[in-house]
Write an enzyme that holds these catalytic residues in place. Structure first.
Site, mmCIF file in Angstrom:
data_model
loop_
_atom_site.group_PDB
_atom_site.id
_atom_site.type_symbol
_atom_site.label_atom_id
_atom_site.label_comp_id
_atom_site.label_asym_id
_atom_site.label_seq_id
_atom_site.Cartn_x
_atom_site.Cartn_y
_atom_site.Cartn_z
ATOM 1 N N THR A 174 0.828 -1.210 0.000
ATOM 2 C CA THR A 174 0.000 0.000 0.000
ATOM 3 C C THR A 174 0.858 1.254 0.000
ATOM 4 O O THR A 174 0.450 2.284 -0.539
ATOM 5 C CB THR A 174 -0.969 0.018 1.193
ATOM 6 N N ASP A 175 2.046 1.187 0.592
ATOM 7 C CA ASP A 175 2.964 2.326 0.521
ATOM 8 C C ASP A 175 3.329 2.631 -0.928
ATOM 9 O O ASP A 175 3.296 3.785 -1.374
ATOM 10 C CB ASP A 175 4.246 2.029 1.295
ATOM 11 N N MET A 176 3.701 1.592 -1.658
ATOM 12 C CA MET A 176 4.159 1.804 -3.030
ATOM 13 C C MET A 176 3.006 2.185 -3.949
ATOM 14 O O MET A 176 3.162 3.011 -4.860
ATOM 15 C CB MET A 176 4.898 0.569 -3.530
#
Length: 384
Positions: A174-176
């Site tokens: 989800t960060d990327m």
């Protein structure tokens, strides 16, 4: 060897740490933008200390830091002091973009709320990356990391076996994902500025972005009321099966035409008329109990690669499930030159060969990104 110049002349200031902000700005840097990363004096981005590392002491380079910070400038500023904030304001005078990936409200606590920044720097594009958004709401102040968002967005509820626990996806998913959307938002805002002369505020919430990413299960629920669960894709047959050598293959069969190709490859063309397998939805329901066993029986005397070749020859998309070492050595990725040498002299393996990391995974007129070296903490402070 030169890098991309698509964003040459664009100056980015980034208050960032960990993954979402750094990966966003690394994409911009790879495309030619000048990215100045603001770090805490004496400490810097926490990922600077992550293993694995090469070198030692002040020369050490962390793989976890290098992944998202090559080709940037590092400036250390004490943003908890008036002097540090004043220096940041000076840098913003000539900046095109500000990316902030800190705790919610961090800019306001420095006296730099986005609304006031826009008044002072009307051409500045501001991208604020948070867990739950910058417009309030019950979760606005909640701290967030990738695993938190994977759970809350519903992503973890859809990964794993039907009778097993929810499973987190690896790799800071989800960060990327948030980083890519944020970079797209910055570019959209820059296009608007070219037309109107005014910057804008890009409000990127990890929760929003990951929830929107679950397009198929959300659509299924909206149209049918059904709550999707782990272990089955209700839209089409999708899954993995094992070949005779123990290797795994991944497959999806979203149309009747593809099912006919598979049936021919399996030597059972009559499967297209089977009453329990003659529609996409029926095959989706029967994927694990009926379809996978058919493939595994057929592939029992084949290797993984032989089974994949036979299905491709029949026109059916299929993938072999590869380990990371196989991915690194894949001839197609070598042809595409996805992995490029690090530009740091100490970033070499035991044989003295340069360590390689993925570049921006796009080509522009055949040209590739060639990220610059990993900045030492505060290396560019005196030149800012």
């Amino acid at each position: 060897m030169t890098g991309l110049t698509l964003l040459q002349g664009i100056r980015v200031i980034s208050l960032e740490q960990f993954i979402a902000g750094p990966y966003c700005t690394s994409l911009l840097a790879d495309a030619g933008a000048t990215v100045t990363k603001i770090e805490r004096p004496g400490a810097g981005d926490p990922r600077r200390g992550y293993d694995p590392r090469v070198g030692s002491g002040e020369e050490a380079i962390s793989g976890g830091f290098a992944s998202y910070n090559r080709g940037k400038r590092s400036v250390t500023l004490p943003l908890d002091t008036p002097g540090g904030v004043a220096e940041l304001e000076r840098l913003l005078e000539s900046a095109d973009v500000l990316v902030c990936n800190l705790r919610p409200g961090a800019l306001a606590r420095m006296g730099l709320a986005p609304a006031s920044l826009r008044e002072r720097f009307p051409r500045l594009v501001i991208c604020e990356i948070t867990g739950f958004g910058a417009t309030g709401g019950e979760a606005a102040d909640w701290p967030a990391f990738d695993s938190v968002i994977q759970g809350m967005s519903g992503l973890a509820s859809l990964i794993g076996e039907a009778d097993g626990p929810p499973t987190l996806a690896p790799m800071g998913t989800t960060d990327m994902l948030t980083a890519v959307y944020s970079a797209v938002g910055v570019l959209m805002a820059l296009v608007q500025r070219a037309r109107t002369g005014e910057g804008s505020l890009v409000d990127a919430a990890m929760f929003d972005i990951t929830a929107a990413f679950l397009e198929r299960p959300l659509t299924l629920h909206e149209f049918t009321g059904e709550v999707p669960s782990r272990g089955i894709d209700r839209f089409s047959p999708v899954g993995v099966f094992r070949a005779g050598d123990g290797g795994w293959l991944s497959i999806v069969i979203p149309t009747d035409d593809m099912w006919a190709r598979c049936a021919r490859a399996l030597g059972q063309p009559e499967l297209t008329e089977h009453p329990e397998l003659n529609t996409v939805l029926k095959r989706a329901e029967a994927m694990h109990d009926r379809v996978v066993p058919l493939f595994e029986k057929w592939a029992a005397e084949l290797t993984r690669d032989e089974a994949a070749a036979a299905l491709r020859a029949a026109g059916q998309p299929v993938g072999v499930v590869q380990n990371v070492d196989e991915v690194r050595a894949h001839p197609q990725l070598a042809h595409r030159e996805l992995f490029v040498p690090m530009a740091d002299s100490i970033a070499v393996d035991a044989a003295g060969e340069p360590l390689r990391l993925p570049r921006l995974p796009l080509l522009f007129d055949g040209e590739r990104a060639h990220p610059g070296p990993v900045p030492k903490l505060g290396e560019h402070t005196d030149r800012a």
